[in-house]
Design an enzyme around this catalytic site. Structure first.
Site, short mmCIF file in Angstrom:
data_model
loop_
_atom_site.label_atom_id
_atom_site.label_comp_id
_atom_site.label_asym_id
_atom_site.label_seq_id
_atom_site.Cartn_x
_atom_site.Cartn_y
_atom_site.Cartn_z
N LYS C 182 -124.84 -29.56 -71.95
CA LYS C 182 -124.00 -28.36 -71.86
C LYS C 182 -123.85 -27.74 -73.25
O LYS C 182 -123.25 -28.34 -74.14
CB LYS C 182 -122.61 -28.69 -71.34
N GLY C 234 -118.24 -32.35 -81.48
CA GLY C 234 -117.20 -31.33 -81.38
C GLY C 234 -115.93 -31.80 -82.05
O GLY C 234 -115.98 -32.58 -83.00
N SER C 235 -114.83 -31.35 -81.54
CA SER C 235 -113.56 -31.63 -82.22
C SER C 235 -113.09 -33.06 -81.95
O SER C 235 -113.42 -33.66 -80.92
CB SER C 235 -112.49 -30.66 -81.74
N THR C 236 -112.32 -33.58 -82.88
CA THR C 236 -111.74 -34.90 -82.71
C THR C 236 -110.81 -34.93 -81.51
O THR C 236 -110.75 -35.91 -80.77
CB THR C 236 -111.02 -35.32 -84.00
N GLU C 237 -110.13 -33.82 -81.28
CA GLU C 237 -109.21 -33.71 -80.15
C GLU C 237 -109.95 -33.96 -78.82
O GLU C 237 -109.51 -34.76 -78.00
CB GLU C 237 -108.66 -32.29 -80.19
N GLY C 239 -112.90 -35.33 -78.58
CA GLY C 239 -113.49 -36.66 -78.69
C GLY C 239 -112.56 -37.74 -78.16
O GLY C 239 -112.98 -38.66 -77.46
N GLU C 256 -119.54 -37.37 -82.40
CA GLU C 256 -119.63 -36.85 -83.76
C GLU C 256 -118.57 -35.77 -83.86
O GLU C 256 -118.70 -34.72 -83.25
CB GLU C 256 -121.05 -36.32 -84.00
N CYS C 290 -118.92 -29.50 -89.49
CA CYS C 290 -118.00 -30.63 -89.41
C CYS C 290 -117.99 -31.43 -90.71
O CYS C 290 -116.99 -32.02 -91.08
CB CYS C 290 -118.37 -31.52 -88.24
N GLU C 387 -108.62 -29.86 -90.36
CA GLU C 387 -109.93 -29.21 -90.40
C GLU C 387 -109.75 -27.73 -90.06
O GLU C 387 -109.25 -27.39 -88.99
CB GLU C 387 -110.86 -29.89 -89.39
#
Lengths: 291, 315, 476
Positions: C182, C234-237, C239, C256, C290, C387
């Site tokens: 995606k 993508g974002s840690t959120e 993740g 990542e 990132c 970030e």
């Protein structure tokens, strides 16, 4: 003191049956053997159901203290040379060999003690080879020196398997230690675990590198799974799938490295690299090459 | 200008002080410098900007002939070309200077009279510089006396490479004095200095000694001018101005043959030293064949079709 | 204003033939999705095309197609044959590189010089690298007979659309997995062009499936029970959400995630190159990186000099039309991202940091943010911790190497770090102590297919690139 009186006292001792000095099984945190801060203990029985000890029952605050100790030890242990780490782990094997009778007295089969010692020797030899096996130079398309090397993830919390006691403990502690992590182990085998702690304490293992919490994983592990200063979680000893799921979900909040080996592990088989690589990070360093 | 140089006057008091200063300059990472130069080289200069850049580049050319086979006839032809690079287009600017050996200076002076074109002479036992100081000074004085208003001297690379910085410094100051009113361009011969750290140190050394220009190369050693070496030198003149208040020019020489190359240099001047150096007084190209390519591209822009070498004079 | 005004030098758009609408790429064909959404050029807000939005049922179709392709064709295909497909793809990417670069810049907003010189060549190189692994897997160090995992569900971000696709698809396919990927909601176009490349390469249907959509589509993919492997960048959120969602399953996961990299400049650094490294570290790709060097840690003794040089350098940055070959900093990828950057920058000012940007004219339409630095920042400032994912640099100072290391590591992230010093032993000692997956010493933002990339701590786990990158797609 008059000599005569002493003689008679000695002969009295010789005739009475000797009362054994029992060991107090406490926790092992930061190289010391403290009681649980909660003051709680639980009864440990032998295989015949006979009382043998009141083991310390670790609490969440003990877990917190263990994390502090493990974190404090991490810098030096991870920075120790691979050769040094190998020597320390080999020293643990030596000490275990010398104290094997203590473990057989705790109903650990002799063959398991052998296996545990040999496993320590195996990991002792890995410390200075792993970087060459899993790391190396990368041939990038440009004028750069580029090298990847493994580094420890940090503080690893482990739920040790109930069985085999000694081999199980050694098999989860040694790989994390060998790779430079510091470890907090939760175990429900307090006598074997604390006896092993005594081996560690006399083997040049710096305080805090291995910390042992005896008690209930269901009570203590969630605090470690959600602790922000814990980097890895080893669920090897969690048989309850509901608890395992909860722990893994809690660990997700801080993106811990979680290891869940498949059930039915053969403890005598070659463990392979997985127990070590589970708590390794790969660091890649670039530097230009120019005159 | 003495007053403004004072912040650095101490550093040339002794060999030790000079060494400490030069070795205390920030290092240069070769890969990073190469990458920066290459990055600037990807600027795409089109249409009006290109036309402006080509005319400027022509005005910056030190049209050069430095051959053992040079004759007065050859030099006169070159001077004619310098005055009128494109006989078909009177709007085409003339070049900045002619650059010749000292023996050719009288001829060139005669041929350039009244043109406003500068006359540069290499001196100081060009290109090796391997002669006694007295010979170099005489060489310089003779060229100036014969009409050169710019002197392109070579530094003693041997002395520099063996760390005798004060010797190099004193030689440059002596030549500068011998130049009188003539401008002094100091050739570092970067191809022999090899490292960018050396290029930076030699640039500062030449500027401290009073050079009006720092120049990459004699053209007799490969590599001659390169973009990254010129980058280091542009950084040096920029930083020297910041530190001392004195502005020094830069001249890449040798190996610059195409308009595309020349424009890359101009982009670099613009973005490294700043547009204060986008002027023939402060930036020159030491070149010969470059001029014809500039002229061809100039015609292409004006006419919309490609030209050929037969349409430009070969001198 | 400079005397030397560069005239516009736009790369021609005509090489790209945009269709009015794009379907989902499932089982080798473009098919309709349940819904649709518009994709725009962030530089002009012009609508570029209508994109199908994949529903849960569409995702299921794609996973089924991938499973069939895995079982029937790809999983059992000899490695040397898989290799040749990947080599073909690498070649076609190179052949169509101009088209891909223009399309990437159009849809993402990044400067054409970056898509042309970085994204697209690296994407081709990634396929070329992993192609060679396909028939050499037993030599990779993951067991004598490593097996693929099955179907990989991959979700990628909008900052390097094609390159992240390559990082995901190339190792997966080389190892014998099939994929459902995606692309990010805002940057689907190069992935769809990649689908066309798969067709040109005669890749068997179902080996690569592309499902476009937003977060819900991604969630449907990650949560699909027949996905064996989840790879997310993508974002840690997000993740965290994924790590939680796959807990208790047998799905293998690599993540990542975000970063807040320290770029440490010591007083003995090669200053001019350090300035370049700082600029490249934070303004490359508008800071939508990132591993961006978003925290500059500069030794106090050179801070003033360095900042002066940095500002002078920033004044030469050309912000504007992504398709202009001279543009250094392009458009912010979306209105949403722009408002996030603006909000954090406002917080930086409110918290007392000093804000500076060079004079630069921003286009009226589209999403733009001038290169910005904040000085006087301390670790306690939010702009030093969160970030920003934009062209905003926070500048902090330090006095000793120990302080630099401590500050650099004082973050839940651990993706990358930079060191600038001319002293070898210092570089090696500092590199040892930085808790980050990639350490660039005297360089920054360098990437290579052979070089593993990935984070420590909350920057995620697993590595992409190199031999290490295969591990995520193999069962030992």
């Amino acid at each position: 003191m008059p000599a005569k009186k002493k003689e008679s006292a000695d002969s009295a001792v010789a005739t009475a049956p000797r009362l054994a000095v029992r060991k107090t099984y406490k926790l092992f945190i930061g190289g010391a053997f403290p009681r649980s801060e909660s003051g709680r203990t639980y009864v440990v029985a032998d295989s015949k159901g006979q009382f043998v000890a009141n083991a310390a029952q670790a609490s969440r605050k003990d877990a917190r203290d263990a994390v502090l100790a493990a974190r404090a030890a991490f810098g030096k242990w991870s920075g120790a040379t691979a050769y040094n780490k190998g020597q320390v782990i080999y020293r643990v094997a030596e000490m275990l060999e010398g104290r094997r009778d203590e473990f057989t007295a705790l109903e650990v089969p002799a063959s398991e003690v052998d296996e545990a010692i040999d496993r320590l020797v195996w990991y002792a030899g890995w410390t200075d080879k792993l970087a060459q096996v899993v790391g190396g130079a990368n041939p990038v398309a440009g004028p750069y020196f580029n090298i990847s090397s493994p580094e420890p993830s940090g503080v690893v919390a482990v739920v040790a398997p109930s069985q085999p006691t000694l081999l199980g403990l050694v098999s989860v502690i040694a790989p994390a230690m060998a790779t430079g992590n510091t470890v907090i182990v939760i175990t429900d085998a307090p006598r074997v675990a604390i006896t092993l702690a005594e081996v560690l304490a006399t083997s040049d293992v710096p305080g805090g590198v291995v910390n042992i919490l005896t008690g209930s994983a269901a009570e203590v592990a969630p605090w470690l799974a959600s602790h922000s200063d814990v980097n890895g979680l080893d669920l090897t000893g969690v048989a309850d799938t509901k608890l395992a799921l909860e722990l893994e979900q809690a660990a997700a909040e801080t993106l811990k490295r979680v290891r869940r080996p498949a059930a039915g592990l053969d403890w005598t088989a070659d463990p392979g690299l997985a127990p070590m690589t589970a708590y390794l990070e790969t660091k890649t360093v670039w530097h230009p090459k120019g005159l | 200008m003495t007053a403004t140089i004072s912040p650095l006057s101490e550093v040339t008091r002794s060999d030790a002080a000079l060494r400490t200063f030069l070795h205390g300059l920030p290092g240069v990472d070769r890969v990073g410098a190469d990458a920066r130069a290459a990055g600037l080289g990807t600027r795409s200069i089109k249409t009006t900007a290109k036309a402006w850049a080509i005319d400027l580049a022509i005005r910056m050319v030190d049209l050069t002939t430095l051959e053992g086979s040079d004759t007065p006839g050859k030099v006169r032809a070159l001077c004619a070309k310098a005055r009128q690079p494109d006989p078909g287009d009177p709007a085409c600017p003339s070049v900045a200077a002619i650059c010749v050996y000292p023996s050719m200076v009288p001829t060139a002076a005669e041929a350039l009279r009244g043109s406003g074109i500068h006359l540069a002479s290499v001196a100081t036992a060009f290109p090796s510089g391997q002669a006694p100081l007295k010979v170099k000074l005489d060489d310089t004085r003779a060229a100036v006396a014969a009409g050169a208003d710019e002197i392109d001297m070579v530094i003693s690379r041997g002395a520099f490479l063996s760390g005798r910085y004060l010797e190099v410094f004193e030689e440059i100051t002596a030549i500068k004095e011998a130049c009188g009113k003539a401008h002094l361009k100091v050739i570092l011969e970067t191809g022999e200095l090899v490292t960018y750290d050396n290029v930076r140190r030699a640039s500062w050394l030449a500027m401290l000694a009073g050079g009006d220009f720092i120049k990459t190369s004699t053209g007799k050693v490969a590599p001659a001018a390169t973009l990254p070496v010129t980058l280091i030198m542009l950084e040096a003149v920029r930083d020297f101005l910041d530190t001392t208040g004195r502005k020094v020019g830069v001249k890449p020489a040798g190996g610059i043959r195409t308009t595309k190359d020349a424009i890359k240099y101009l982009v670099m001047v613009n973005e490294i030293a700043g547009d204060g150096w986008l002027d023939p007084d402060w930036f020159r190209f030491g070149a010969s064949t470059l001029l014809n390519d500039l002229l061809m591209q100039r015609t292409k822009l004006a006419t919309g079709h490609y030209s050929g070498p037969d349409y430009f004079t070969l001198d | 204003m400079s005397a030397f005004e560069y005239a516009p030098a736009p790369e021609s758009r005509s090489i790209v033939k945009l269709q009015p609408s794009y379907g989902l790429f499932i089982d080798g064909e473009f098919t309709d999705g349940a819904g649709s959404f518009k994709t725009i050029s962030p530089a002009s807000e012009e609508v570029l095309a209508e994109i199908a939005e994949a529903s849960t049922a569409d995702v299921d179709r794609a996973v089924k197609a991938a499973r069939r392709a895995y079982t029937d064709v790809w999983g059992s295909m000899p490695g040397r044959e898989r290799a040749k497909y990947l080599f073909r793809i690498a070649r076609i990417i190179a052949e169509r590189s101009r088209e891909l670069a223009v399309l990437e810049s159009l849809n993402n907003g990044k400067p054409i010089k970056e898509s042309r010189d970085v994204d697209v060549p690296l994407a081709a190189a990634h396929f070329f690298y992993y192609a060679g692994w396909a028939d050499k897997l037993p030599y990779a160090g993951f067991g004598a007979d490593p097996r693929p995992l099955g179907v990989a569900g991959q979700v990628i971000p909008w900052n390097f659309p094609l390159l992240m696709l390559a990082w995901k698809i190339a190792p997966a396919l080389a190892a014998g997995n099939t994929v459902v990927l995606k692309p990010a909601e805002t940057t689907p176009l190069t992935a769809l062009l990649f689908a066309e490349i798969c067709q040109q390469a005669d890749l068997p249907p179902g080996v690569v499936n592309i499902v476009t959509g937003a977060g819900e589509t991604g969630a449907a993919l990650v949560n699909h029970p027949d996905v064996d492997k989840v790879a997310f960048t993508g974002s840690t959120e997000v993740g965290r959400i994924i790590a939680r969602a796959v807990a208790g399953t047998n799905k293998k996961v690599t993540l990542e995630l975000g970063g807040k990299a320290a770029n440490i400049v010591f007083d003995d650094a090669a200053i001019d190159q350090a300035v370049e490294g700082i600029v490249n570290g934070i303004f490359f790709n508008q800071g939508h990186v990132c591993c961006a060097g978003s925290r500059l840690l500069v030794q106090e003794s050179v801070a003033d000099q360095l900042l002066e040089s940095l500002k002078r350098r920033m004044a030469t940055l050309r912000v504007g039309d992504p398709l202009d070959k001279n543009t250094d900093v392009g458009a912010i990828n979306s209105a949403e991202q722009l408002s996030r950057i603006k909000a954090l920058a406002e917080i930086g000012s409110a918290e007392g940091a000093e804000r500076w940007s060079p004079a630069c004219e921003l286009p009226e339409r589209g999403f733009w943010f001038a290169p910005t630095i904040f000085t006087g920042v301390s670790q306690a400032h939010r702009i030093a911790r969160e970030e920003i994912f934009g062209p905003v640099l926070s500048v902090l100072t330090f006095r000793t190497p120990g302080e630099a290391i401590e500050k650099a590591n004082n973050t839940p992230y651990g993706l990358s770090a930079g060191i600038w010093s001319e002293k070898g032993s210092r570089i090696l000692a500092v590199a040892d102590q930085l808790r980050a997956g990639v350490v660039w010493a005297n360089t920054f933002n360098k990437f290579d297919p052979t070089s593993p990339f990935g984070g420590y701590k909350e920057s995620g786990y697993g590595r992409e690139g190199g031999r290490h990158g295969l591990e995520a797609y193999l069962a030992g």
